[in-house]
Design a protein around this motif. Structure first.
Motif, short mmCIF file in Angstrom:
data_model
loop_
_atom_site.label_atom_id
_atom_site.label_comp_id
_atom_site.label_asym_id
_atom_site.label_seq_id
_atom_site.Cartn_x
_atom_site.Cartn_y
_atom_site.Cartn_z
N GLU A 47 42.09 37.33 28.06
CA GLU A 47 42.76 36.68 26.75
C GLU A 47 43.11 37.75 25.83
O GLU A 47 42.79 38.90 25.59
N ARG A 62 43.75 43.24 25.23
CA ARG A 62 43.14 42.10 26.13
C ARG A 62 41.83 42.25 26.11
O ARG A 62 41.23 43.38 26.54
N LEU A 80 45.44 32.69 26.75
CA LEU A 80 44.48 32.95 27.81
C LEU A 80 45.34 32.89 29.28
O LEU A 80 46.17 32.15 29.31
N VAL A 109 49.49 37.49 28.97
CA VAL A 109 48.87 36.92 27.95
C VAL A 109 49.44 37.84 26.76
O VAL A 109 49.58 37.44 25.63
N ARG A 157 42.01 30.05 19.17
CA ARG A 157 41.26 30.40 20.46
C ARG A 157 40.78 28.86 20.71
O ARG A 157 40.83 28.80 21.94
#
Length: 467
Positions: free
Chosen positions: A241, A227, A335, A299, A396
């Protein structure tokens, strides 16, 4: 499997653990301070026990009160959540002495890794890259100054017992070292009851990347990817994220391997996180190891499909991990934004009050972890986290767009209540974040831009720490 688990925490994480237990068919016991008597987890749990007044030391940090609650309710295990007693080896030992399973690593592992100087030495021995600095706790400001000259400025002083962004100071030159040493030592003594410090080289323009590991009692040690947690304010994370953007495959795999190697070296059990600082030159160094669940675990769950809390519980019950390393797959991008009752215009000062309106967003691939509801009073006694908004998307760009829509849809209001929602949306829209070129200095640079100063004028980015 356990029949009853006590949850030694509050807020959204207590509710998260209770839900995992419910799905496993486990009876739950919530504990609460007097100010939390109407909390969501108290309503959700099968049984609730009042353990003390609002101050955490008299309630959620009171080991005798929590152990007594567990014994009275027949709890066979205690899940500590995160924060409070989650990384306290003394608590784990007291649990064991009372024939209660602590859902977390063994006490001796937490003892070793909780001492940052000891952890650095252990991980260096295991072959993990650590930042140049002290191998043992410093004995004086003079020793710190001599070492800093060898390492090279800027350096960062850190409390051996520290964490969560507290007990550290960045020092840019020799003139400020003695004062910083004295101030940081005093702060560490007051907050942690331990004034020992160590020193590391401070990395400019860094990213904060962490690797999630899971380990059982049967020798399995796996990772669940990484992450990126570089968006931080006051050394606390705001946006996380997974996977970390713009990372070469070789670098990613090297980081995973280092975390697995480090966990195996100390006999880790349960869920843990290896925190790394990533330099602009794509070199990474270990910062610290967390022996608990992370706030940002959703996440990882969203991109892997692995229920980390469920794994914690089943591993603590003696079962093997339900997934092998070759079965772990990362799909898409997730996210998470932390919605706090804070006022960004006042340096993120807490902004408590009565929630007259609280309407969380929804929609496809949206997860909201919260304990708040209309009529809930956000008090000054605990942290300001209202909710964790997490989203998943195939890439993303879509994840950012979805998160912006989610934050726009969020409705939170009440007398005196302010939130970080607007600031989070501004951060998502920032060109450096949009292009994944942001570092831990992004929030500081945004503040300077707002005040009419160019972002590049920032002298020293925020330190990379766990939030």
């Amino acid at each position: 499997m356990f029949s009853t688990v006590l949850i030694a925490n509050r807020g959204e994480i207590a509710l998260r653990v209770a839900r995992a237990c419910r799905e496993l068919g486990i009876r739950t016991v919530a504990v609460y301070s007097t100010v939390d008597r109407d909390s969501a987890v108290v309503r959700f749990a099968d049984q609730a026990v009042q353990i003390g007044p609002p101050p955490a030391k008299a309630s959620y940090l009171s080991i005798p009160a929590i152990i007594e609650a567990a014994l009275q309710t027949g709890a066979q295990a205690i899940h500590p959540g995160y924060g409070f007693l989650s990384e306290d080896p003394d608590f784990a030992e007291v649990c064991e002495a009372n024939d209660i399973v602590f859902i977390g690593p063994p006490a001796h592992v937490m003892q070793q890794l909780g001492d940052k100087a000891v952890a650095r030495a252990l991980m260096a021995k295991a072959g993990l890259p650590v930042l140049p600095g002290s191998t043992d706790a410093l004995t004086s400001a003079a020793e710190a100054k001599e070492l800093a000259q060898q390492v090279g400025y800027p350096v960062i002083l850190k409390a051996v017992a520290g964490g969560g962004g507290r007990g550290m100071a960045v020092v840019e030159d020799a003139d400020g070292l003695r004062h910083a040493y004295r101030e940081t030592q005093a702060h560490a003594r007051a907050v942690f009851g331990d004034d020992r410090l160590y020193l590391e080289r401070f990395v400019q323009d860094a990213r904060h990347v962490e690797v999630q590991v899971l380990c059982d009692r049967h020798g399995s040690v796996i990772h669940l990817g990484e992450r990126d947690c570089s968006v931080q304010r006051r050394h606390q994370k705001l946006i996380e994220e997974s996977p970390a953007p713009e990372m070469p495959t070789e670098l990613r795999e090297a980081m995973w391997a280092a975390a697995v190697r480090g966990a195996a070296a100390v006999g880790f059990v349960g869920a843990g996180t290896f925190e790394f600082v990533l330099t602009p030159d794509h070199e990474f160094y270990l910062m610290e190891i967390n022996c608990r669940l992370q706030v940002e675990h959703p996440v990882t769950e969203l991109v892997t499909g692995v229920d980390i809390v469920r794994e914690q519980i089943t591993v603590a019950a003696g079962l093997p991990l339900s997934v092998r390393q070759d079965e772990v797959r990362t799909n898409g991008v997730a996210l998470e934004c932390r919605v706090n009752a804070e006022d960004p215009a006042r340096d993120f000062a807490p902004a408590p009050g009565l929630l007259t309106e609280f309407v969380p967003p929804g929609g496809p691939f949206v997860r909201i972890d919260t304990h708040a509801y209309p009529g809930w009073r956000v008090g000054p006694d605990y942290d300001s986290l209202l909710a964790k908004a997490a989203v998943w998307a195939p890439d993303r760009a879509q994840a950012i767009a979805r998160m912006d829509r989610v934050l726009e849809e969020f409705r939170v209001s009440g007398p005196g209540v302010r939130t970080t929602i607007g600031f989070l949306r501004s951060t998502l829209a920032h060109p450096l974040f949009q292009t994944a070129q942001h570092t831990t200095g992004l929030v500081a640079s945004m503040s300077e831009e707002e005040n009419g100063h160019p972002a590049q004028a920032a002298a020293v980015p925020a330190p990379v720490v766990l939030g």
